[in-house]
Design a protein around this motif. Sequence first.
Motif, PDB file in Angstrom:
ATOM      1  N   VAL A  28       0.649  -1.177  -0.061  1.00 21.32           N
ATOM      2  CA  VAL A  28      -0.033   0.024   0.142  1.00 21.32           C
ATOM      3  C   VAL A  28       0.874   1.212  -0.265  1.00 21.32           C
ATOM      4  N   ASP A  32      -2.507   8.528  -2.397  1.00 22.43           N
ATOM      5  CA  ASP A  32      -3.422   7.800  -2.847  1.00 22.43           C
ATOM      6  C   ASP A  32      -4.671   8.736  -2.662  1.00 22.43           C
ATOM      7  N   ARG A  34      -7.922   7.803  -2.788  1.00 32.39           N
ATOM      8  CA  ARG A  34      -9.010   6.799  -2.433  1.00 32.39           C
ATOM      9  C   ARG A  34      -9.237   6.934  -0.927  1.00 32.39           C
ATOM     10  N   LYS A  36      -9.102   5.843   3.131  1.00 30.57           N
ATOM     11  CA  LYS A  36      -8.191   4.692   3.683  1.00 30.57           C
ATOM     12  C   LYS A  36      -8.862   3.867   4.373  1.00 30.57           C
ATOM     13  N   ARG A  70     -10.937  -3.243  -0.650  1.00 27.58           N
ATOM     14  CA  ARG A  70     -10.129  -3.040  -1.808  1.00 27.58           C
ATOM     15  C   ARG A  70     -11.135  -2.983  -3.165  1.00 27.58           C
ATOM     16  N   TYR A  74     -11.159   1.477  -1.740  1.00 26.08           N
ATOM     17  CA  TYR A  74     -10.719   1.688  -0.568  1.00 26.08           C
ATOM     18  C   TYR A  74      -8.914   1.274  -0.694  1.00 26.08           C
ATOM     19  N   ASN A  75      -8.104   2.318  -0.103  1.00 28.11           N
ATOM     20  CA  ASN A  75      -6.789   2.246  -0.106  1.00 28.11           C
ATOM     21  C   ASN A  75      -6.536   1.352   1.440  1.00 28.11           C
TER      22      ASN A  75
END
Length: 807
Positions: A28, A32, A34, A36, A70, A74-75
């Motif tokens: 990860v 990012d 996205r 978390k 995921r 989501y990150n």
Amino acid sequence: MSTNPGYHPESIEKKWQDRWEEKEVFHVKESDDRPKFYALIEFPYPSGQGLHVGHPRPYTALDVVARKRRMQGYNVLFPMGWDAFGLPTENYAIKNKIHPEKVTKQNVARFKAQLQSLGFSFDWSREINTTDPSYYKWTQWIFLKLFEKDLAYKQEIPINWCTSCKIGLSNEEVVQGSCERCGGEVVQKVKNQWMLKITEYAERLIKDLDEVDYIERVKTQQKNWIGKSEGMEIKFPIDGTEESLGVFTTRPDTLFGATYMVISPEHPLLNKLQNQIKNFDEVHQYQHEAAKKSDFERSELIKEKTGVELKGIKAINPASKEEMTVWISDYVLMTYGTGAIMAVPGHDSRDWEFARKFNLPIKEVVKGGDITKEAFTDVDQGILINSDFINGLKPQEAIERISDWLAEQKLGEKKVNYKLRDWVFSRQRYWGEPIPLVYCKDCGWVPVPEKELPLELPKVENYEPTDDGESPLANIEEWVKTPCPSCGKEGRRETDTMPQWAGSSWYYLRYMDPNNDEALASKERLDYWLPVDWYNGGMEHTTLHLLYSRFWHKFLYDVNVVPTKEPYYKRTSHGMILGENNEKMSKSKGNVINPDEIIEEFGADTLRVYEMFIGDFEKSVPWSQNGVKGCRRFLDRVWKVQDLLVEGEDFSNELEVKMHQTIKKVSDDYESLKYNTGIAALMTLINEFYDLGRVTKGEFKTFLLLLNPVAPHITEELWEILGHREGIVEQHWPIWNEDKTVDKFIEIAVQVNGKVRGKVKIQPEADKESVEKIVKEAEGIKEYLENREIVKEIYVPGRIYNIVVKG
């Protein structure tokens, strides 16, 4: 004829595990956009036995959630590491004469290989180990910050001492006077110990539970362990002396019913008034016997009460002014309250039993309610009697009246008491983090400078515990002797090491930035990842570990290291997997199941499916080999669905509602710990596929996406067989249409001459004529109607269709 080669997990599982790691699929990055999601499991202690099948249950559960999140965009951070300091490894090392560092490396390697064989989506690039100096450098750093803020101090206290392991034990590690680990005798021993002042945080540890999403029984356990009580601390003068006994009570209204006093065998008053106590030899002998018992044993309710009267000593009841005898008894603990109680045998079961045994006065002061043999705590019951100026009052009113009176007379003050005690932080063993302090005769305890951290554990050949109870490090003079960091004169290092709880109290923070040499984790990463979104672990860790971890986090919040008051937003817990004999798995009982053997025979996906399907995730369940076989048969059927495939990306009319219902059911169940019913829904859907005899590619792809978090290897392989270049992990989670989860048809029974002969599907609003047509053309019904005269037909809308025939 089918050309399907059959399901062979041994040929596909390693392939996908290697591919995920080669492509760093689960590694990860913080850069990012996205949202978390930080999923955390309790990192394991890597023992020599390796994993048993109980370990994968919580790991699989959170892996299911991590994989699903995921796919939902989501990150996801889902890390793994090793809680590797501690007694089991050290004992194994001593027994087998292998250095604990070597033992730890071997155990970690085995555990890691086992976990990788199960296909968990851990970010292995963030792997940590509490025995790594680059990790425990920051454990030591946190301790020094606690020391700097006066939250770490040294004190002589009685501890549970295992005469065999030669180590201090917590109350929970003592069972019936013996060491839980080795069975050796446990005695009370006074040791000079490092303590952490967790009691400073008691109120916040209770209050802030309102801000987190913990299952209720976890919150209850935390609150019970902290044990907050509001009451009065009352002074009982000792007749003829300047001394008095302080007593904490939540029921000061029963003060007139106090007929004698009991103090702990460790109470300091015993030494102060030694000359006045006429039977001190008898008292001293009782102290000696009490020292052999753990606090846990002493506080057991169901045991015979013992004690010795302090002859020559009398206390004065501050309310009635009556003289009271004073006793010592081991059921009173120095570690709770003041170490002394006012005994009210009319309204407390233990006091009543003690009074009956020693023929002491029993006085009733609250009339009403079942109060003779049970601890009397309900302040809504009864009326005060035999209590002078509070007679006739209800308990709550009486508490307020007498509390005010005691305060006015300077005989008592309102207090909040906690059962929680400060954390005993010292261990007299080798395999732990060295405590980074130096003792200097002139300067006292001086911290090792931060720039010199980590203070590494010295490499030694002899790491066995000493007979005098000191740490093995105390024997290494060249390490112990060191200049005082403050004045430069000769000093001596602290030779006790930290407990195993130390490294596990902050490990979730290090996952965020495991290679940082300048801080335990950077501010940017702490800001990004905190709090942990979902933390799952065993119920056995929801008191001590969770409490210690929350305490350290709150301290780090106070010193501006972390940005949140709480470390974990959500906490759930799982039940154990028991042996097939319904007992806890253990080598001695011969009921331990090795996951390696299950994987070899059935495949990792079968083990994963079974562990999630075995039963209610929050409850303990027995292992069943037949259940494993059933889950393997399910995956065989999943594999063979290839033979039913027909073209089409849409859902068929026959399966559209079922598909949307299953998407909704599985999506909800994965998030609410109902993995067993989610998998059951997928099994039902497979049955529908086979009953229909055909499946569109769109239906099968949706099914594979739903099954993937539980069985990632078989679903990735089938996804590839369907012609996809990108893996399932890169796909989007299916979304259901709520309107399409409502079945367009209902099923009704058809009776012929009073017996059910079949069922038919109809539209709920269908009239009798439409239903009649469907019934008479239905396979399985027609044969009962052929060549027979229909006498009567009755349709109960939406429920049943009745036909009466002749012949």
